[in-house]
Motif scaffolding. Structure first.
Motif, PDB file in Angstrom:
ATOM      1  N   GLY A 152       0.793  -1.223   0.000  1.00 45.22           N
ATOM      2  CA  GLY A 152       0.000   0.000   0.000  1.00 45.22           C
ATOM      3  C   GLY A 152       0.822   1.268   0.000  1.00 45.22           C
ATOM      4  N   ARG A 153       2.127   1.153  -0.174  1.00 46.05           N
ATOM      5  CA  ARG A 153       3.000   2.332  -0.240  1.00 46.05           C
ATOM      6  C   ARG A 153       4.226   2.007  -1.055  1.00 46.05           C
ATOM      7  NH1 ARG A 153       7.082   2.557   4.300  1.00 46.05           N
ATOM      8  NH2 ARG A 153       7.074   0.499   5.311  1.00 46.05           N
ATOM      9  N   ARG A 154       4.757   3.023  -1.692  1.00 43.99           N
ATOM     10  CA  ARG A 154       5.957   2.825  -2.501  1.00 43.99           C
ATOM     11  C   ARG A 154       7.198   2.760  -1.616  1.00 43.99           C
ATOM     12  NH1 ARG A 154       7.115   6.797  -7.247  1.00 43.99           N
ATOM     13  NH2 ARG A 154       8.990   5.502  -7.153  1.00 43.99           N
ATOM     14  N   LEU A 155       8.062   1.812  -1.918  1.00 41.17           N
ATOM     15  CA  LEU A 155       9.375   1.735  -1.298  1.00 41.17           C
ATOM     16  C   LEU A 155      10.498   1.778  -2.332  1.00 41.17           C
ATOM     17  CD1 LEU A 155       8.882  -0.974   1.493  1.00 41.17           C
ATOM     18  CD2 LEU A 155       9.282   1.477   1.817  1.00 41.17           C
ATOM     19  N   ALA A 156      10.187   1.453  -3.589  1.00 42.58           N
ATOM     20  CA  ALA A 156      11.230   1.286  -4.602  1.00 42.58           C
ATOM     21  C   ALA A 156      11.285   2.448  -5.587  1.00 42.58           C
ATOM     22  CB  ALA A 156      11.006  -0.019  -5.368  1.00 42.58           C
ATOM     23  N   GLN A 157      12.487   2.891  -5.855  1.00 38.12           N
ATOM     24  CA  GLN A 157      12.779   3.769  -6.986  1.00 38.12           C
ATOM     25  C   GLN A 157      13.705   2.991  -7.916  1.00 38.12           C
ATOM     26  OE1 GLN A 157      14.132   7.837  -6.286  1.00 38.12           O
ATOM     27  NE2 GLN A 157      15.534   7.703  -8.022  1.00 38.12           N
ATOM     28  N   ILE A 158      13.427   3.028  -9.218  1.00 38.87           N
ATOM     29  CA  ILE A 158      14.223   2.278 -10.188  1.00 38.87           C
ATOM     30  C   ILE A 158      15.206   3.220 -10.874  1.00 38.87           C
ATOM     31  CG2 ILE A 158      14.130   0.663 -12.110  1.00 38.87           C
ATOM     32  CD1 ILE A 158      12.734  -0.198  -9.450  1.00 38.87           C
ATOM     33  N   GLY A 159      16.428   2.717 -11.125  1.00 38.56           N
ATOM     34  CA  GLY A 159      17.532   3.566 -11.541  1.00 38.56           C
ATOM     35  C   GLY A 159      17.578   3.943 -13.011  1.00 38.56           C
ATOM     36  N   PHE A 160      16.538   4.559 -13.512  1.00 39.42           N
ATOM     37  CA  PHE A 160      16.572   5.146 -14.855  1.00 39.42           C
ATOM     38  C   PHE A 160      17.122   6.564 -14.719  1.00 39.42           C
ATOM     39  CE2 PHE A 160      13.143   1.938 -15.508  1.00 39.42           C
ATOM     40  CZ  PHE A 160      13.784   1.197 -16.494  1.00 39.42           C
TER      41      PHE A 160
END
Length: 341
Positions: free
Chosen positions: A118-126
């Protein structure tokens, strides 16, 4: 979070070691609390100059190390899914290098696991989203000065490819960056892929289909073409031209030093992505650290990682089977509704 964010870096190879250096010497508000790599000697070498950083062969052990509050994943792609899910289980924010996973099925599992939280934890390295040229082009397109975008013309060249590089990797490793950049710049999904195969260069290893010409269709009708050439022999070049109804804009030609001497002129071409996009990587990691310390997650999401994987898989099918291949995306969870980030 503490005053200084404690980060576990998973992977101590070319990319991971550079992120260790970046967190230690460039980025403010963070420190490397742990380094993990199956190659213990490589992990030890990456952490040698760090005060108080623990060293691990097991990435899960690094996540549980004292002082770890966030995770930067720079290990090979097959290890990403397990590390992401382990970070989610611990509630740890993550910056994960692309590709998020080697295939769209794994990427969708990551999306579904994060959506269940129910919440974002990940950022992807673009990291191209953090490049000054790409950011200016995005602002120009969003501002409407060029009118409705009609086409993106992209170039992606490397000096040479690693020994393990396959024809499919031109799409799912190299062109993956253009896939995300096109989705972000144009604000729309890519709906179909056609890959054309020119006669391979004599500089390419035997059996490698290099260069390739990739054509993407989008949901809003714009077209995106990419020349990917990973054994061009002379340098690392990334360029992008946006063509709109009322004008065009081109980025990627300003990097390197221009030298005039002995009756002639020459322009230096970067030889490596860590040189060409050094500033973008610095801004990306700093933005991640700043957001994490505020309890936020911004930047490219797990959905962006999944979409890039799904488009790349369609591209690989076109490469091997020929012709136009449609892109089928799963329904997007509400968690990933478009935002200003």
């Amino acid at each position: 979070m503490g005053e200084v964010l404690g980060v576990a870096v998973l992977g101590a190879g070319h990319m991971g070691a550079d992120h260790v250096r970046r967190l230690d010497q460039v980025v403010s508000g963070a420190r490397v609390a742990a380094v993990a790599d199956p190659d213990a000697a490589r992990a030890e070498q990456a952490a040698a100059a760090l005060a108080g950083a623990s060293v691990h062969e097991d990435p899960v052990a690094a996540l549980d190390a004292p002082g770890v509050e966030a995770v930067l994943i720079a290990s090979p792609a097959p290890a990403h899914e397990e590390a992401l899910l382990a970070a989610f289980a611990r509630g740890l924010p993550v910056l994960c290098e692309k590709p998020m996973t080697p295939d769209s099925a794994g990427a969708l599992r990551v999306v579904e696991a994060e959506a269940r939280l129910g919440r974002r934890l990940a950022q992807i390295g673009f990291m191209r989203r953090y490049d000054a040229g790409y950011a200016r082009l995005k602002s120009l397109l969003d501002g409407g000065e060029l009118g409705r975008p009609l086409m993106l013309h992209c170039t992606h060249r490397n000096v040479s490819s690693p020994a393990h590089f396959t024809s499919a990797m031109l799409i799912d490793s190299s062109v993956a960056h253009e896939i995300d950049a096109a989705r972000w710049l144009l604000g729309t999904e890519l709906t179909a892929v056609t890959v054309l195969r020119p006669t391979p260069s004599a500089l390419a290893p035997e059996g490698l289909l290099d260069p390739q010409f990739v054509l993407f269709e989008t949901a809003r009708g714009a077209l995106v073409d990419v020349e990917v050439f990973v054994n061009c022999g002379f340098g690392y070049q990334v360029r992008c031209e946006a063509v709109g109804e009322r004008g065009s804009a081109r980025i990627g030609e300003e990097h390197g030093m221009a030298v005039t001497a002995r009756g002639g002129a020459r322009t230096e071409v970067p030889q490596d992505y860590l040189v060409r996009f050094a500033d973008a990587y610095d801004r990306e990691v700093q933005a991640w650290v700043d957001a994490t310390r505020r309890g936020r997650v911004t930047g490219p999401s797990a959905w962006d990682g999944y979409a890039a994987s799904a488009v790349a898989e369609a591209g690989v099918r076109s490469l091997h089977g020929g012709g136009r291949v449609g892109v089928d995306l799963a329904p997007r969870p509400e968690l990933y509704a478009p935002t200003a980030d």
